[in-house]
Enzyme design. Structure first.
Site, short mmCIF file in Angstrom:
data_model
loop_
_atom_site.label_atom_id
_atom_site.label_comp_id
_atom_site.label_asym_id
_atom_site.label_seq_id
_atom_site.Cartn_x
_atom_site.Cartn_y
_atom_site.Cartn_z
N HIS A 79 3.35 10.58 14.91
CA HIS A 79 4.65 9.96 14.58
C HIS A 79 4.65 9.52 13.11
O HIS A 79 5.58 9.79 12.36
CB HIS A 79 4.89 8.78 15.51
N ASP A 108 20.42 23.15 -13.29
CA ASP A 108 19.55 23.31 -12.11
C ASP A 108 18.31 22.46 -12.36
O ASP A 108 18.20 21.78 -13.38
CB ASP A 108 19.15 24.79 -11.92
N TRP A 144 -2.81 7.47 11.34
CA TRP A 144 -2.41 8.25 10.15
C TRP A 144 -3.28 7.85 8.97
O TRP A 144 -3.36 8.59 7.98
CB TRP A 144 -0.93 8.05 9.84
N SER A 171 2.87 20.34 -2.17
CA SER A 171 4.33 20.41 -2.20
C SER A 171 4.91 19.19 -2.91
O SER A 171 5.80 19.31 -3.75
CB SER A 171 4.85 20.51 -0.76
N SER A 172 4.39 18.01 -2.57
CA SER A 172 4.92 16.78 -3.18
C SER A 172 4.67 16.75 -4.67
O SER A 172 5.55 16.34 -5.45
CB SER A 172 4.26 15.54 -2.58
N HIS A 255 -0.98 2.56 -1.03
CA HIS A 255 0.00 1.55 -1.41
C HIS A 255 1.07 2.09 -2.35
O HIS A 255 2.26 1.86 -2.10
CB HIS A 255 -0.62 0.24 -1.91
N GLU A 257 2.09 4.95 -2.25
CA GLU A 257 2.87 5.78 -1.33
C GLU A 257 4.02 4.99 -0.70
O GLU A 257 5.12 5.51 -0.56
CB GLU A 257 1.95 6.34 -0.23
N TYR A 259 5.68 2.71 -1.99
CA TYR A 259 6.76 2.60 -2.98
C TYR A 259 7.40 3.94 -3.25
O TYR A 259 8.58 4.02 -3.60
CB TYR A 259 6.25 1.93 -4.26
N SER A 270 21.51 1.00 -5.52
CA SER A 270 22.02 0.54 -6.82
C SER A 270 23.23 1.35 -7.28
O SER A 270 23.89 0.98 -8.24
CB SER A 270 20.93 0.66 -7.90
N HIS A 304 -4.93 -5.23 -0.14
CA HIS A 304 -4.31 -6.19 0.80
C HIS A 304 -4.12 -5.54 2.17
O HIS A 304 -3.79 -6.22 3.13
CB HIS A 304 -3.00 -6.77 0.25
N HIS A 305 -4.33 -4.23 2.24
CA HIS A 305 -4.33 -3.57 3.56
C HIS A 305 -5.66 -3.76 4.26
O HIS A 305 -5.83 -3.32 5.39
CB HIS A 305 -4.06 -2.07 3.41
N THR A 330 10.88 -7.56 -6.97
CA THR A 330 11.70 -7.20 -5.81
C THR A 330 12.84 -8.21 -5.66
O THR A 330 13.99 -7.83 -5.37
CB THR A 330 10.85 -7.16 -4.54
N LYS A 333 15.65 -7.49 -8.01
CA LYS A 333 16.54 -6.43 -7.52
C LYS A 333 17.56 -6.98 -6.54
O LYS A 333 18.76 -6.71 -6.65
CB LYS A 333 15.71 -5.33 -6.86
N ARG A 452 -1.75 -3.69 17.41
CA ARG A 452 -1.01 -2.44 17.32
C ARG A 452 -1.88 -1.31 17.88
O ARG A 452 -3.06 -1.51 18.14
CB ARG A 452 -0.63 -2.16 15.86
#
Lengths: 530, 294
Positions: A79, A108, A144, A171-172, A255, A257, A259, A270, A304-305, A330, A333, A452
């Site tokens: 998932h 293009d 994951w 690809s990314s 991390h 990622e 963002y 925005s 922090h993870h 943040t 924003k 979890r």
């Protein structure tokens, strides 16, 4: 913004798209490739969503009713992989493909053949990943995050998973390079960097994050691969390796990622909030700087993870304090968006509704993020449903709602037809109510002590799990409406959309200067921006 | 449309009020437990502090958003003031205020972290090893404040108790509601004394596990090749049974390796430990004798 848009009026038919399957297989047109990305992402949302339904079904009540715990672990793992790499990221790339050339006045993307290649890798990558369900040992089930040593216990699917991740990464990276080159080299004359719409800005920064971090992920999974098949011991303590090192490398990718998943959402919001407040965005430059600051901070907060892995006190303090700092840009924003609405003239079309839901619900996810940053409290939250609630708040009513807002914002530009606004408003209310019923109780579950990634739980957690599951089924079903609304518009239902689409004279994006639907080729002659 | 919005706003406020009322209620399962150790009480304090700070910010920010959304509606004839595009003053204010708030949070958080990481001067050291899918506890040593004395021969495995294990099988047909402490009960709980700083050493035998009892306020990973440490000091008068679970995904039966800790008074613990050592001593002698006779 004044501009000269000559070619749309030269009486020439611009819709000479190639016919047949070749149009899609050999596509080099940014609009076609953008469409393919978006369709692919939608399919992946439903596949990943189906897996979420299996999870919520099993967790509906205590006891194991439907699936084996091993299969349950495959569901949570797949998932996440599918939603992150197959859903949200390709959806952003699809929107970037469609909109960035239109917004900067380019004909293009800069590298159209590479664009084709970076899309067509994805269906193969995800076919491989999904095929792992049929291999001995089943689909990957180690989460994951792929933590060794657990992930090394995977069955035959292991090599396939790693290969698929490599393909997604390639690809990314190619997609990101394309965005950077397009924005840096193909802006219309007069389109200074600080005149670009914010979606281009946030995507530009996202692209740099992608280029910086995807190779790190590739390195990490390659080390897993050699540990598994070639007898190395990068992460095996018995051979002098270090399982915690993997976590550091993974989160150095992981991390930024998160963002990568949310910055383009900031860009879309925005643009939508000013359009429907009929007022220019408040604090444009501070928005750009805030995005840059967030991107920088994202590289120095990864551990922090991992507060529970047993880092030295100084390390924990550094990661706690740097993480808390993210709240500042943040916050800037959120305050800027709020001030944009102040003394505006606000109307509530579906894109605005989704953007506003984003504003409230992403902020809630931000609050729980601040709570998680407080390390002594994080020892209680870590790896519980509180974390699940947190990241789903920032990713679903955060990133996914922003994608939907973007689609509802630009769909008339793509199809030339206004979609069914009433139905889309229904889609909004059903999604917003059900997404909260789904994820808000997860805060309670986590605080009450539910870990979890467990398939079964003590009866004290039964009530809120049932509520969350009901919310989950409702949210899943509501998304069928989205497909229906989009399909109807694509097939030519609904009134014709004007070039500006929304009754607003402030939105500055060049996309509103081309007709709706946007012709196959746009800006063959660059527009002039005063 | 506007009725829908009003309803939504009302529902949102009501929801906020209900959840705010439920937070902090002693028997409520909505919130973090206060717990029975200094660390857990401190975690709870920091949790509530941060939560209320967030609620206060939310009231102001969401208030401003909702006010704007209602007041500046186009349908009510609002005209946009397009001159409001930038204010350096505003940007500075809403950068500095959050920084100050964060410093206010960072100070107690830093103090708390320093206390958590101080594992010195413990009275009892126990090692917990994570296995797929059970825990092993070994009593290593005791310290009366003067001398460190090793404990030998007290070690046991702690796995999911049978009744839960039968009930949790796929399609068992048994009702989890009929099982006391379903999935949170073990065959051999960890026994520790109250009022003593217990140092827990953590490692993993196969994959990474994590040890957590919410009432103790601390969790830490049990990693192969590493020895992590944490400490628990249960307040005197809080003796009883406390339950938790493995909290790091560790494979198929990750959800089925609970942690149960029985906290006894110092005297009861000393008696229990002596009995354990006695029980293991003849066995050890017997083993030695058997080996010798071979």
């Amino acid at each position: 913004m004044a501009h000269a848009e000559a070619h749309a009026h030269d009486g020439h038919d611009h819709n000479h798209a190639p016919a047949g399957i070749g149009r899609w297989l050999f596509a080099t047109n940014h609009k076609d490739i953008g469409t393919m990305y978006l369709v692919f992402a939608l399919i992946m949302f439903f596949i990943g969503g189906a897996m979420a339904m299996v999870i919520r079904l099993e967790l509906f009540k205590p006891g194991l009713q439907f699936v084996d715990p091993g299969f349950f672990n495959s569901m949570t793992t797949m998932h996440a992989l599918i939603m992150i790499f197959g859903g949200v990221m390709p959806a952003w790339t699809g929107l970037a493909n469609w909109m960035i050339p239109l917004q900067v006045g380019a004909p293009d993307m800069a590298l159209p053949r590479m664009n084709n290649y970076s899309f067509w890798i994805l269906p193969f990558a995800f076919t491989l990943l999904l095929l792992s369900f049929f291999l001995p040992g089943g689909a990957p089930a180690g989460g994951w995050t792929l933590y060794p040593p657990l992930v090394l216990q995977a069955g035959d699917s292991f090599g396939l998973t790693i290969f698929a991740i490599h393909m997604m990464g390639i690809s990314s990276i190619m997609g990101a390079i394309n965005v950077v080159v397009t924005i840096m080299n193909m802006r219309a004359p007069g389109m200074d960097l600080l005149k670009m719409p914010l979606f281009c800005w946030t995507w530009l920064i996202t692209a740099y994050l992608l280029i910086a971090t995807m190779p790190v992920l590739a390195g990490a999974v390659t080390m897993l691969l050699t540990d598994h098949y070639f007898g190395t011991a990068f992460f095996n303590p018995a051979g002098g390796g270090d399982p915690v090192m993997f976590q550091h490398i993974f989160w150095f990718f992981g991390h930024p990622e998160v963002y990568i998943l949310i910055l383009p959402a900031f860009g879309i919001v925005s643009e939508i909030i000013p359009t429907f407040s009929r007022k220019p965005l408040f604090g444009y430059e501070s928005m750009v700087y805030a995005t840059g600051s967030i991107a920088f901070l994202s590289f120095i907060v990864w551990a922090h993870h991992m507060f529970t892995v047993g880092m030295p006190l100084a390390g924990q303090l550094f990661f706690m304090l740097s993480t808390m700092l993210i709240a500042v840009p943040t916050g800037v924003k959120v305050f800027n968006w709020t001030t944009t609405m102040w003394r505006g003239s606000i109307s509530y079309e579906p894109p605005m509704l989704f953007a506003l839901a984003f504003l409230f619900l992403f902020t809630i996810g931000g609050f729980s993020g601040l709570m998680l940053a407080i390390a002594p409290a994080d020892f209680q939250y870590h790896d519980t449903y509180f974390v699940v609630a947190h990241f789903h708040y920032v990713l679903v009513p955060g990133a996914v709602f922003a994608i939907m807002a973007g689609v509802y914002y630009w769909l008339p530009k793509w199809t030339g037809h206004m979609y069914d606004l009433k139905l889309a408003t229904w889609h909004f209310w059903l999604s917003t109510i059900s997404v909260n019923v789904l994820f808000f109780p997860m805060h309670f579950l986590g605080l009450a002590g539910m870990p979890r990634r467990i398939p079964d739980y003590n009866v004290q957690f039964a009530d809120w799990n049932m509520v969350a599951s009901i919310g989950g089924f409702a949210f899943g079903l509501s998304q069928v409406m989205f497909v229906w609304i989009v399909l109807k518009s694509v097939r030519g239902g609904g009134p014709k959309a004007s070039a500006r689409v929304w009754d607003d004279t402030n939105s500055e994006g060049l996309e509103w200067t081309v007709p709706s639907p946007a012709p196959f080729h746009t800006f063959e002659t660059p527009p002039v921006i005063k | 449309m506007s009725i829908q919005k009003k309803l939504a706003a009302a529902a949102g406020l009501a929801g906020l009020a209900i959840s705010a009322a439920a937070f902090g209620h002693p028997e409520s399962s909505l919130n973090l437990p206060v717990g029975v150790t200094p660390i857990s009480q401190q975690a709870h304090y920091l949790h509530m502090l941060t939560l209320w700070v967030c609620v206060a910010i939310a009231v102001v920010v969401f208030g401003a958003m909702i006010y704007s959304m209602v007041k500046f509606r186009k349908s009510q004839g609002a005209v946009a003031d397009t001159s409001i595009v930038h204010s350096t003053k505003a940007e500075i204010i809403w950068t500095i205020i959050p920084v100050l708030i964060l410093i206010g949070l960072a100070v107690p958080a830093t103090k708390g972290l320093i206390i958590i990481e101080d594992t010195r001067n413990s009275g009892l050291t126990v090692k917990a090893t994570g296995y797929q899918w059970k825990w092993q506890y070994e009593y290593i040593s005791q310290n009366d404040g003067k001398t460190e004395s090793p404990i030998s021969g007290v070690s046991f495995y702690s796995a999911l108790e049978e009744k839960s294990n039968f009930t949790r099988q796929l399609g068992s047909g048994l009702d989890p509601n009929q099982v006391e402490n379903y999935l949170l009960n073990v065959d051999h709980p960890l026994i520790i004394p109250s009022g003593v700083k217990v140092r827990l050493l953590l490692t993993g035998n196969d994959v990474i596990h994590a040890w957590w009892v919410p009432e103790f306020g601390m969790k830490r990973d049990a990693i192969p090749g590493f020895v992590n440490e944490m400490w628990i000091q249960v307040d005197e008068g809080k003796e009883g049974t406390y339950r938790g679970q493995c909290v790091e995904l560790c494979g198929r039966d990750h959800g089925f390796m609970p942690i149960v800790v029985v906290v006894k008074t110092k005297q009861d613990f000393a008696a229990w430990l002596a009995a354990q050592q006695q029980a293991s001593a003849p066995a050890a002698t017997a083993t030695a004798a058997t080996t010798a006779s071979l």
